[in-house]
Design an enzyme around this catalytic site. Structure first.
Site, mmCIF file in Angstrom:
data_model
loop_
_atom_site.group_PDB
_atom_site.id
_atom_site.type_symbol
_atom_site.label_atom_id
_atom_site.label_comp_id
_atom_site.label_asym_id
_atom_site.label_seq_id
_atom_site.Cartn_x
_atom_site.Cartn_y
_atom_site.Cartn_z
ATOM 1 N N ALA A 1 0.935 3.524 5.203
ATOM 2 C CA ALA A 1 0.392 4.863 4.951
ATOM 3 C C ALA A 1 -1.016 4.863 4.330
ATOM 4 O O ALA A 1 -1.931 5.511 4.859
ATOM 5 C CB ALA A 1 1.380 5.652 4.091
ATOM 6 N N ASP B 1 6.062 6.816 3.180
ATOM 7 C CA ASP B 1 5.026 7.406 4.037
ATOM 8 C C ASP B 1 4.756 8.863 3.706
ATOM 9 O O ASP B 1 3.677 9.391 3.982
ATOM 10 C CB ASP B 1 5.418 7.272 5.506
ATOM 11 C CG ASP B 1 5.228 5.842 5.964
ATOM 12 O OD1 ASP B 1 6.102 5.013 5.688
ATOM 13 O OD2 ASP B 1 4.160 5.549 6.535
ATOM 14 N N ASN C 1 10.286 6.764 4.827
ATOM 15 C CA ASN C 1 9.739 5.406 4.925
ATOM 16 C C ASN C 1 10.288 4.793 6.218
ATOM 17 O O ASN C 1 11.038 5.446 6.962
ATOM 18 C CB ASN C 1 10.122 4.575 3.696
ATOM 19 C CG ASN C 1 9.349 3.260 3.635
ATOM 20 O OD1 ASN C 1 8.116 3.249 3.767
ATOM 21 N ND2 ASN C 1 10.042 2.146 3.468
ATOM 22 N N LYS C 2 9.884 3.571 6.483
ATOM 23 C CA LYS C 2 10.255 2.888 7.727
ATOM 24 C C LYS C 2 11.742 3.011 8.026
ATOM 25 O O LYS C 2 12.567 2.899 7.116
ATOM 26 C CB LYS C 2 9.850 1.407 7.589
ATOM 27 C CG LYS C 2 10.188 0.503 8.746
ATOM 28 C CD LYS C 2 9.700 1.005 10.077
ATOM 29 C CE LYS C 2 8.215 1.340 10.099
ATOM 30 N NZ LYS C 2 7.821 2.142 11.287
ATOM 31 N N ARG D 1 -1.819 -0.373 9.856
ATOM 32 C CA ARG D 1 -0.616 0.428 9.635
ATOM 33 C C ARG D 1 -0.301 0.392 8.142
ATOM 34 O O ARG D 1 -0.920 -0.325 7.378
ATOM 35 C CB ARG D 1 0.561 -0.015 10.515
ATOM 36 C CG ARG D 1 0.663 -1.432 10.906
ATOM 37 C CD ARG D 1 1.215 -2.427 9.903
ATOM 38 N NE ARG D 1 2.269 -1.911 9.078
ATOM 39 C CZ ARG D 1 2.416 -2.217 7.811
ATOM 40 N NH1 ARG D 1 1.569 -3.032 7.199
ATOM 41 N NH2 ARG D 1 3.390 -1.733 7.097
#
Ligand code: MRU
Length: 352
Positions: free
Chosen positions: A55, A242, A252-253, A53
């Protein structure tokens, strides 16, 4: 840290008939185990289940996945069909990180240039391309680290969210590369690590990576970031991304957006660290970024124990979008994008 302590997030073993080896990140930090991927389905599953995991690492894995897909081709027609099928299939694994699509497009474009070649030479050239994607990512991470470390001072407290470390890339990471490089330059940092609900990439992976490198790391629950900032313990926030739209809006997360808002409220600079492969200049702004939704069990049964009533309604977006206006600068391998604007992005990336 000695070379023997280095972890290889992923590696290709052998030649065109070889296979991909990945650290199974779902088992960290308790178990360190590698898995072998010898079929496109195994690579797809590893990406989908977050065994690999982050990007850039997803993009590298997918590029090698294409090479695996071509192994069974015996003639040109078979090769073309395997190429298209593998690329289309791998593209369905996760939707948000653009590095996945960037790497698959690059593999397809390379194959397109080799129409007149033999099956064997196309297989060889595509493995070479996947290796190049892998090697270039390593270089990009180190360059990001050099640009980013200049923003930090000895003794700074910094905060990060999720894992943008060596495990999320070929090596060294993006946000964590900044911390590693600062440490290599003799600056000592205090890093606050958001645990990163619901899958705990911060607690499981970032805390693991920082402690292996003897960086002062303090784990906090995501909801504690405001208090830590209010106590004056954080001088900068740095996360990965990402997908970054043309105007600088950055996915992003999940939880990153709230950290950026908190940083603004406390007048703390919020930085994104990301390679050029994370920019998607084909989309104007963050509204067009596809946000992955993951299963409700990740929230109701995190790590094996039921923590919510059976049947409760759940919403589980895996990413959020931080508007460009909250980002002080984007740290890329080509330098800083500061201030964040479409014109500056195009100029720094050389894509005017
Ligand atoms: O769901 P994940 O663990 O793949 O999410 C990863 C992130 O959000 C990272 O911050 C991002 O991919 C950048 S990695 C250099």
């Amino acid at each position: 840290m000695s070379n023997s302590d280095k972890v290889e997030t992923l590696r290709w073993v052998g030649d065109v008939d070889g296979h991909l080896v990945l650290i199974d990140q779902t088992l960290l930090p308790v178990d360190f185990q590698e898995i072998e991927c010898k079929s496109v389905e195994q690579v797809w599953e590893a990406i989908k289940q977050l065994r690999v995991r982050g990007a850039p690492a997803i993009g590298i894995a997918a590029a090698y996945g294409v090479c695996i897909g071509l192994q069974s081709a015996s003639d040109k027609a078979g090769l073309q069909s395997r190429l298209n099928k593998s690329i289309d299939y791998l593209a369905t694994s996760r939707p948000t990180a653009v590095n996945l699509f960037w790497a698959l497009d690059r593999m397809k474009a390379k194959a397109g240039l080799l129409q007149g070649e033999s099956v064997a030479s196309i297989q060889e050239a595509l493995l070479k391309e996947a290796r190049a994607i892998h090697d270039e990512d390593r270089e990009m991470c180190h360059a990001i680290g050099r640009y980013g470390a200049a923003l930090l001072e000895d003794g700074n407290g910094v905060l990060t969210h999720c894992n943008a470390g060596g495990l999320a890339t070929a090596e060294y990471g993006t946000a964590l590369s900044v911390f590693f490089t600062a440490q290599d330059e003799g600056k000592s940092l205090r890093v606050f690590v958001d645990e990163t609900r619901p899958l705990l990439q911060g607690a499981r992976l970032t805390a693991w990576e920082l402690s292996r490198r003897d960086i002062d790391a303090t784990l906090i629950c995501d909801s504690m970031a405001a208090q830590v900032m209010r106590e004056g313990k954080v001088q900068a926030v740095i996360t990965g991304a990402d997908r970054i739209a043309a105007n600088g809006d950055s996915a992003n997360k999940i939880g990153t957006y709230s950290i950026a808002v908190l940083a603004r409220a406390h007048e703390i600079p919020f930085y994104i660290a990301a390679p050029s492969s994370t920019f998607d200049l084909a989309i104007a702004n963050g509204n067009e970024i596809p946000i992955e939704e993951r299963s409700s069990e990740e929230i109701t049964h995190g790590f094996g124990r039921q923590t919510a009533p059976t049947g409760v309604k759940v919403y589980n977006p895996a990413f959020d979008v931080t508007p460009a206006e909250f980002i002080k600068a984007i740290i890329t391998e080509r330098g800083l994008i500061d201030p964040v604007s479409e014109a500056n992005i195009r100029q720094v990336l050389g894509r005017v």
